[in-house]
Design a protein around this motif. Structure first.
Motif, mmCIF file in Angstrom:
data_model
loop_
_atom_site.group_PDB
_atom_site.id
_atom_site.type_symbol
_atom_site.label_atom_id
_atom_site.label_comp_id
_atom_site.label_asym_id
_atom_site.label_seq_id
_atom_site.Cartn_x
_atom_site.Cartn_y
_atom_site.Cartn_z
ATOM 1 N N ASN A 139 -35.872 -19.897 -5.986
ATOM 2 C CA ASN A 139 -36.925 -19.865 -5.020
ATOM 3 C C ASN A 139 -35.940 -20.542 -3.799
ATOM 4 N N TYR A 140 -35.066 -20.984 -3.504
ATOM 5 C CA TYR A 140 -34.597 -21.483 -2.148
ATOM 6 C C TYR A 140 -32.879 -20.277 -2.065
ATOM 7 N N MET A 141 -32.935 -18.686 -2.807
ATOM 8 C CA MET A 141 -32.624 -18.521 -2.332
ATOM 9 C C MET A 141 -33.450 -17.716 -0.820
ATOM 10 N N GLY A 164 -28.266 -19.586 -7.113
ATOM 11 C CA GLY A 164 -28.582 -21.122 -7.457
ATOM 12 C C GLY A 164 -27.204 -22.016 -7.445
ATOM 13 N N VAL A 165 -27.462 -23.344 -7.800
ATOM 14 C CA VAL A 165 -26.592 -23.726 -8.010
ATOM 15 C C VAL A 165 -25.788 -24.347 -9.113
ATOM 16 N N HIS A 166 -24.839 -24.882 -9.938
ATOM 17 C CA HIS A 166 -23.910 -25.583 -10.967
ATOM 18 C C HIS A 166 -24.972 -25.035 -11.661
ATOM 19 N N ALA A 215 -21.002 -25.042 -5.499
ATOM 20 C CA ALA A 215 -22.938 -25.351 -5.111
ATOM 21 C C ALA A 215 -22.734 -26.137 -6.176
ATOM 22 N N GLY A 216 -23.767 -27.329 -5.449
ATOM 23 C CA GLY A 216 -23.387 -28.563 -6.761
ATOM 24 C C GLY A 216 -25.687 -28.907 -6.187
ATOM 25 N N CYS A 217 -25.775 -30.466 -6.753
ATOM 26 C CA CYS A 217 -26.381 -31.057 -6.266
ATOM 27 C C CYS A 217 -26.154 -32.410 -6.180
ATOM 28 N N SER A 218 -26.880 -32.680 -5.486
ATOM 29 C CA SER A 218 -27.307 -34.339 -5.131
ATOM 30 C C SER A 218 -28.020 -35.255 -6.714
ATOM 31 N N LEU A 219 -28.674 -34.688 -7.543
ATOM 32 C CA LEU A 219 -28.960 -35.358 -8.659
ATOM 33 C C LEU A 219 -27.954 -34.861 -9.398
ATOM 34 N N ALA A 220 -28.021 -34.095 -9.841
ATOM 35 C CA ALA A 220 -26.245 -34.096 -10.933
ATOM 36 C C ALA A 220 -24.955 -34.811 -10.662
ATOM 37 N N VAL A 261 -33.127 -30.761 -15.635
ATOM 38 C CA VAL A 261 -31.791 -30.192 -15.628
ATOM 39 C C VAL A 261 -30.896 -29.979 -14.228
ATOM 40 N N ASN A 262 -31.576 -30.957 -13.017
ATOM 41 C CA ASN A 262 -31.061 -30.942 -12.524
ATOM 42 C C ASN A 262 -29.853 -31.825 -13.044
ATOM 43 N N THR A 263 -28.852 -31.533 -13.399
ATOM 44 C CA THR A 263 -27.522 -32.486 -14.025
ATOM 45 C C THR A 263 -26.913 -31.419 -14.510
ATOM 46 N N HIS A 306 -31.528 -39.243 -6.022
ATOM 47 C CA HIS A 306 -32.719 -38.425 -5.490
ATOM 48 C C HIS A 306 -31.866 -37.449 -4.925
ATOM 49 N N CYS A 307 -32.849 -36.551 -4.691
ATOM 50 C CA CYS A 307 -33.171 -35.020 -4.096
ATOM 51 C C CYS A 307 -32.709 -35.159 -2.521
ATOM 52 N N GLU A 308 -31.656 -34.527 -1.629
ATOM 53 C CA GLU A 308 -31.228 -34.678 -0.717
ATOM 54 C C GLU A 308 -31.629 -33.808 0.322
ATOM 55 N N VAL A 309 -32.624 -33.264 0.018
ATOM 56 C CA VAL A 309 -33.680 -32.670 0.408
ATOM 57 C C VAL A 309 -35.231 -33.069 0.617
ATOM 58 N N HIS A 310 -35.623 -33.250 -0.620
ATOM 59 C CA HIS A 310 -36.689 -33.629 -0.513
ATOM 60 C C HIS A 310 -36.682 -35.743 0.005
ATOM 61 N N GLU A 311 -35.751 -36.116 -0.081
ATOM 62 C CA GLU A 311 -36.474 -36.808 0.100
ATOM 63 C C GLU A 311 -36.451 -37.726 1.679
ATOM 64 N N PRO A 363 -41.958 -32.424 -6.196
ATOM 65 C CA PRO A 363 -41.969 -33.786 -6.957
ATOM 66 C C PRO A 363 -40.620 -33.981 -6.671
ATOM 67 N N GLU A 364 -40.163 -33.875 -6.113
ATOM 68 C CA GLU A 364 -39.113 -33.959 -5.932
ATOM 69 C C GLU A 364 -39.335 -35.379 -4.878
ATOM 70 N N CYS A 365 -40.272 -35.455 -3.483
ATOM 71 C CA CYS A 365 -40.176 -36.093 -2.948
ATOM 72 C C CYS A 365 -41.077 -37.585 -3.217
ATOM 73 N N LEU A 412 -32.973 -27.959 5.033
ATOM 74 C CA LEU A 412 -32.231 -27.017 4.573
ATOM 75 C C LEU A 412 -31.188 -27.420 3.271
ATOM 76 N N CYS A 413 -30.948 -27.511 1.352
ATOM 77 C CA CYS A 413 -30.575 -27.397 0.791
ATOM 78 C C CYS A 413 -28.430 -26.545 0.589
ATOM 79 N N PRO A 414 -28.224 -27.692 1.273
ATOM 80 C CA PRO A 414 -26.502 -27.401 1.677
ATOM 81 C C PRO A 414 -25.755 -26.430 0.166
ATOM 82 N N HIS A 415 -26.263 -26.791 -0.422
ATOM 83 C CA HIS A 415 -25.910 -26.385 -2.078
ATOM 84 C C HIS A 415 -26.286 -24.766 -2.167
ATOM 85 N N MET A 416 -27.137 -24.884 -1.998
ATOM 86 C CA MET A 416 -27.943 -23.213 -2.046
ATOM 87 C C MET A 416 -27.895 -22.489 -1.142
ATOM 88 N N LYS A 417 -27.622 -22.797 -0.035
ATOM 89 C CA LYS A 417 -27.037 -21.887 0.931
ATOM 90 C C LYS A 417 -25.396 -21.531 0.928
HETATM 91 FE FE1 SF4 Z 1 -30.090 -30.223 -6.038
HETATM 92 FE FE2 SF4 Z 1 -32.070 -31.047 -4.074
HETATM 93 FE FE3 SF4 Z 1 -30.697 -29.150 -3.462
HETATM 94 FE FE4 SF4 Z 1 -32.471 -28.698 -5.749
HETATM 95 S S1 SF4 Z 1 -33.181 -28.973 -3.418
HETATM 96 S S2 SF4 Z 1 -30.086 -27.967 -5.778
HETATM 97 S S3 SF4 Z 1 -32.170 -31.072 -6.323
HETATM 98 S S4 SF4 Z 1 -30.121 -31.403 -3.653
#
Ligand code: SF4
Ligand code: 13P
Length: 339
Positions: free
Chosen positions: A59-61, A95-97, A119-124, A148-150, A205-210, A233-235, A291-296
């Motif tokens: 959904n973030y594409m 999406g991300v990895h 394309a990673g994720c700060s939570l993972a 699943v974000n791991t 934490h998610c770097e976008v929602h925190e 709910p990541e907020c 923005l999520c830099p990984h999704m982007k």
């Molecule tokens: Fe990870 Fe946050 Fe990006 Fe989702 S929005 S992929 S949790 S960094």
């Protein structure tokens, strides 16, 4: 060898071939941008047929991906479910990895591609399998519920996975008084407000929602009277407390579709509002932009290149694939509550 992205002309043939898609995204993509997107969109849709490929998009594409080339769109749970079911030869995960890795776990004979390996994720990135093994010693006998974000390594060291849409159901399905939820502190704290099960947690934490704050919500309410506030709910908990509803990206999208609020603000990644706006023309969207830099990292050019060259293929270490798959399959077996 790096292959330079191809820039094709926006010919009358391409314009005709993409006219229906152009009309679909007219509300969110300006006319001036379409000639830059349309040639890649036409090429990707042809390549999918040639290679028997399916595009799964989170959904973030951005809307030109979400609405113009994706075959399946959704939140993390929906993408995992559809990845497990597809009989296409190639799965392109937009999406991300961790999403691509989950698809590979659930459908291991398919070629799973991610258009950008970075394309990673700060939570993972916030937790390793070694951390999980230490947590097992610290909390003996306490089941480990892993978002699943791991990475697959972390899933393999866990008992069961969850997503933001089924976390409460997964925790309660275990029938125990206490669980350990990793790695998202805020998701764990949100789940703790919805269940009597005691929740211990990790501090990822998610770097976008925190970055969202209760002051942001107060400002939206003041400047846009009557606005309905939907938060992921990541907020942080204070942000969720100041919102009208919390749910996964799919739950937020369904809320707008079903309740048609006059004005809404989605406290989540930027592209969600564009994507949901396309299907809800009577709803006014207030658009905060984190923005999520990984999704982007996932762009039309990268998707086209992935399909042309069948790169970048995602593999999971066979030593961890079995236990990681089991943790995800246990999650998929948990019945979802009716919303
Ligand atoms: Fe990870 Fe946050 Fe990006 Fe989702 S929005 S992929 S949790 S960094
Ligand atoms: P959803 O499962 O709600 O789509 O969340 C995934 C994600 O990465 C949110 O930041």
């Amino acid at each position: 060898m790096t292959i330079a992205p191809r820039i094709d002309a926006f010919t009358p043939e391409i314009a005709a071939e993409t006219a229906a898609l152009r009309a679909r995204v007219a509300r969110v993509i300006p006319d001036v941008e379409w000639p830059a997107f349309a040639p890649d969109i036409a090429a990707i849709n042809r390549l999918k047929r040639e290679k028997n490929a399916v595009i799964l998009a989170h959904n973030y594409m951005t809307p030109e991906i979400f609405h113009c080339v994706a075959d399946v769109v959704g939140d993390s749970l929906q993408l995992a479910q559809r990845a497990a079911e597809t009989d296409a030869d190639v799965i392109v995960m937009c999406g991300v990895h961790f999403m691509a890795e989950t698809a590979k776990l659930l459908n291991p004979t398919k070629k799973v591609l991610i258009p950008d390996m970075a394309a990673g994720c700060s939570l993972a990135d916030s937790i390793t399998a070694a951390d999980v093994n230490l947590l097992r010693q610290k909390y003996p006998g306490v089941p480990i519920v892993t978002y699943v974000n791991t990475s697959a390594d972390v899933k393999a060291a866990s008992d069961i996975t969850c997503t933001s849409s089924n976390a409460v159901a997964v925790v309660e399905s275990l029938g125990v008084p206490k669980v350990l939820m990793i790695p998202d502190e805020f998701l764990a704290q949100y789940v703790a407000t919805k269940t009597k099960v005691e929740i211990a947690y990790w501090k990822g934490h998610c770097e976008v929602h925190e970055r969202f704050t209760p002051d942001d919500i107060a400002r939206f309410r003041e400047s846009h009277p009557g606005v309905v506030v939907l938060a992921h709910p990541e907020c942080p908990p204070e942000v969720i407390a100041a919102s009208d509803f919390a749910g996964s990206t799919a739950a937020m999208s369904n809320y707008v579709r079903d309740r048609q609020p006059g004005r809404v603000v989605l406290i989540t990644e930027c592209s969600m509002s564009d994507n949901v706006a396309v299907e809800n023309p009577d709803v006014e969207f207030i658009r905060p932009c984190n923005l999520c830099p990984h999704m982007k990292r996932i762009t039309l050019g990268a998707i086209r290149q992935a399909l042309e060259t069948l790169t970048h293929e995602v593999h999971v270490d066979p030593a961890v694939a079995g236990p990681a798959r089991l943790a995800v399959e246990r999650m998929l077996a948990v019945p979802m509550p009716k919303s």
